[in-house]
Design an enzyme around this catalytic site. Sequence first.
Site, mmCIF file in Angstrom:
data_model
loop_
_atom_site.group_PDB
_atom_site.id
_atom_site.type_symbol
_atom_site.label_atom_id
_atom_site.label_comp_id
_atom_site.label_asym_id
_atom_site.label_seq_id
_atom_site.Cartn_x
_atom_site.Cartn_y
_atom_site.Cartn_z
ATOM 1 N N ASN A 111 -9.674 41.101 -17.725
ATOM 2 C CA ASN A 111 -9.074 39.789 -17.438
ATOM 3 C C ASN A 111 -9.931 38.676 -18.046
ATOM 4 O OD1 ASN A 111 -7.141 38.161 -15.879
ATOM 5 N ND2 ASN A 111 -8.867 37.615 -14.568
ATOM 6 N N ASP A 122 -1.968 28.230 -13.973
ATOM 7 C CA ASP A 122 -1.800 26.862 -13.467
ATOM 8 C C ASP A 122 -1.782 25.937 -14.675
ATOM 9 O OD1 ASP A 122 -4.584 26.950 -13.985
ATOM 10 O OD2 ASP A 122 -5.146 26.829 -11.879
ATOM 11 N N GLU A 178 -13.881 38.132 -17.624
ATOM 12 C CA GLU A 178 -14.513 37.078 -18.440
ATOM 13 C C GLU A 178 -15.796 37.521 -19.143
ATOM 14 O OE1 GLU A 178 -14.858 33.623 -15.915
ATOM 15 O OE2 GLU A 178 -12.740 33.721 -15.366
ATOM 16 N N GLU A 189 -3.577 34.099 -13.671
ATOM 17 C CA GLU A 189 -4.122 32.960 -12.914
ATOM 18 C C GLU A 189 -3.443 31.663 -13.342
ATOM 19 O OE1 GLU A 189 -8.425 32.863 -12.960
ATOM 20 O OE2 GLU A 189 -8.573 35.039 -12.837
ATOM 21 N N HIS A 191 -4.983 29.346 -17.584
ATOM 22 C CA HIS A 191 -5.283 28.026 -17.013
ATOM 23 C C HIS A 191 -5.002 27.024 -18.130
ATOM 24 C CE1 HIS A 191 -6.983 29.705 -13.393
ATOM 25 N NE2 HIS A 191 -7.804 30.466 -14.087
HETATM 26 O O1 G3I Z 1 -16.552 29.197 1.296
HETATM 27 C C1 G3I Z 1 -17.561 28.233 0.970
HETATM 28 C C2 G3I Z 1 -17.709 27.218 2.067
HETATM 29 O O2 G3I Z 1 -18.170 27.867 3.230
HETATM 30 C C3 G3I Z 1 -18.695 26.148 1.611
HETATM 31 O O3 G3I Z 1 -18.756 25.150 2.578
HETATM 32 C C4 G3I Z 1 -18.271 25.539 0.290
HETATM 33 C C5 G3I Z 1 -19.268 24.521 -0.215
HETATM 34 O O4 G3I Z 1 -19.362 24.510 -1.609
HETATM 35 O O5 G3I Z 1 -18.139 26.564 -0.656
HETATM 36 C C6 G3I Z 1 -17.173 27.544 -0.317
HETATM 37 O O6 G3I Z 1 -17.098 28.498 -1.330
HETATM 38 C C7 G3I Z 1 -16.440 28.115 -2.521
HETATM 39 C C8 G3I Z 1 -15.286 29.064 -2.767
HETATM 40 O O7 G3I Z 1 -14.678 28.752 -4.000
HETATM 41 C C9 G3I Z 1 -14.232 28.997 -1.666
HETATM 42 O O8 G3I Z 1 -13.643 27.749 -1.647
HETATM 43 C C10 G3I Z 1 -17.423 28.153 -3.665
HETATM 44 O O9 G3I Z 1 -18.421 27.165 -3.487
HETATM 45 C C11 G3I Z 1 -16.699 27.938 -4.960
HETATM 46 O O10 G3I Z 1 -17.605 28.176 -6.028
HETATM 47 C C12 G3I Z 1 -15.546 28.895 -5.074
HETATM 48 O O11 G3I Z 1 -14.841 28.596 -6.266
HETATM 49 C C13 G3I Z 1 -14.020 29.628 -6.759
HETATM 50 C C14 G3I Z 1 -14.378 29.907 -8.196
HETATM 51 O O12 G3I Z 1 -13.520 30.898 -8.724
HETATM 52 C C15 G3I Z 1 -15.819 30.387 -8.328
HETATM 53 O O13 G3I Z 1 -16.170 30.556 -9.641
HETATM 54 C C16 G3I Z 1 -12.581 29.184 -6.662
HETATM 55 O O14 G3I Z 1 -12.206 29.088 -5.295
HETATM 56 C C17 G3I Z 1 -11.671 30.190 -7.364
HETATM 57 O O15 G3I Z 1 -10.393 29.654 -7.469
HETATM 58 C C18 G3I Z 1 -12.187 30.458 -8.765
HETATM 59 O O16 G3I Z 1 -11.373 31.441 -9.363
HETATM 60 C C19 G3I Z 1 -11.688 31.791 -10.704
HETATM 61 C C20 G3I Z 1 -11.320 33.232 -10.889
HETATM 62 O O17 G3I Z 1 -11.954 34.040 -9.933
HETATM 63 C C21 G3I Z 1 -11.662 33.730 -12.291
HETATM 64 N N1 G3I Z 1 -11.075 32.856 -13.294
HETATM 65 C C22 G3I Z 1 -11.329 31.441 -13.141
HETATM 66 C C23 G3I Z 1 -10.922 30.959 -11.748
HETATM 67 C C24 G3I Z 1 -11.084 29.489 -11.623
HETATM 68 O O18 G3I Z 1 -12.437 29.107 -11.706
#
Ligand code: G3I
Length: 448
Positions: A202, A267, A160, A265, A238
């Site tokens: 990517n 969806d 990105e 990715e 997405h």
């Molecule tokens: O693991 C912690 C947990 O301990 C805590 O309680 C909770 C509270 O907010 O947060 C948890 O972490 C989160 C993590 O996902 C796991 O669930 C983060 O806050 C959250 O920001 C994180 O989001 C991820 C996101 O990227 C971050 O930008 C998503 O799961 C993930 O699906 C998403 O994936 C991205 C790709 O890497 C790149 N392209 C876009 C895609 C969608 O945003």
Amino acid sequence: MPIPRHGRLALLATAAAGVVVAASVAVIGTADAASTLGASAAQTGRYFGAAIAAGKLGDSTYTGILNREFNAVTPENEMKWDATEPSQGRFTYTNGDRILNQGISMGAKIRGHALLWHQQQPSWAQGLSGSALRNAAINHVTQVATHYKGKIYAWDVVNEAFADGGSGGRRDSNLQRTGNDWIEAAFRAARAADPNAKLCYNDYNTDGVNAKSTGVYNMVRDFKSRGVPIDCVGFQSHLGTSIPGDYQANLQRFADLGVEVQITELDVAQGGNQANIYAAVTRACVAVSRCGGITVWGIRDSDSWRTGENPLLFDSSGNKKAAYTSVLNALNAGGPTNPTTPVTTTPTGNPPSGACAASVSLNSWNGGFVATVRVTAGSAAVNGWTVSLALPSGSAVTSTWNATGSGSTGTISFRNVSYNGQIPAGGYTEFGFQGTGAGPGTASCTAG
Ligand code: G3I
């Protein structure tokens, strides 16, 4: 052996001419159709993967679907910078390795995601800039790619990095502010660390022909022309309630640059069109011979980052949705087989190298200096370089960036690091060092 799409059409045309033949077509069709996503994609040399989370591997419904349906996995968060290097120089691979081992146990391809990204950086990296950030970022790429060396099918080396909107240019970020060459430096470091992983760029909102995807296209074309190691481009996909009409044409124009394309990715928002859009994406990948495979960003709707949009192939109870069936049918319809794109590895030994020159510019003050040394290739490309210079008596080097120095006083030599040893004909790279006392006058360069 799958029957290519045109072969099936020929059979069906023959079938229309007689009942006996029609019966045999039905038998062929049934025997030929695979009943899971991974097995069906594999019939044309492709994979069908899912992003997975280490924290869910204890959920038997989740792992049941994962083991049954998919032949590729991507860690949703576990190999990102904040997860793998939470404090500078301290690497933690526990959860990344759990994803890796899950993939290995399935015989799946493992997509590494993502070495460098402006999001999900550890806070210590967010606080760095300039050469300190550049060096930390390249070290991160080297360390993580080395840890997983030989086990990753494809790395999202950079994620990105392009801006949304009509500029077609780079996104502003701390990494971008270290210099426009940060992306190629990252790809070179990744290749040096793991020569057999495919190296991908990517991004999202690059799913049709638009200003952003054209910006990426121009970068990939430039990288290919200058020998920057890039093997694949990931299209996140997405999607909302529609798909760009030129989705397949966009994949094809990248494939025509000689890179593999991957849907990384996928969806799709739930709505009247969800199953159709999933089918259209699948048909597009299968129709482009250099499309290596498709990854959906999660397994069940309840696993998705898009809370409330139900964008995946399985409902929250793990049941197959209409979108699942449409994808499976599109995979089973077949298409041209994916040729494995050869990965050009960094030559081993000592490749021929042209001549180089070094010039020093100094920023001096009373008692100290910063030297910037430019290493320039002559009319032939340079593969590795060493710069030698003499410091005046009483002077000493205190820190160096973008090179490895030997000694700190007297005559010192500086060797290229992994990501800046190769300089194209007529090109240059720069390294620097800081010291006490007075700086050096001239420097000499030896190539090879
Ligand atoms: O693991 C912690 C947990 O301990 C805590 O309680 C909770 C509270 O907010 O947060 C948890 O972490 C989160 C993590 O996902 C796991 O669930 C983060 O806050 C959250 O920001 C994180 O989001 C991820 C996101 O990227 C971050 O930008 C998503 O799961 C993930 O699906 C998403 O994936 C991205 C790709 O890497 C790149 N392209 C876009 C895609 C969608 O945003």
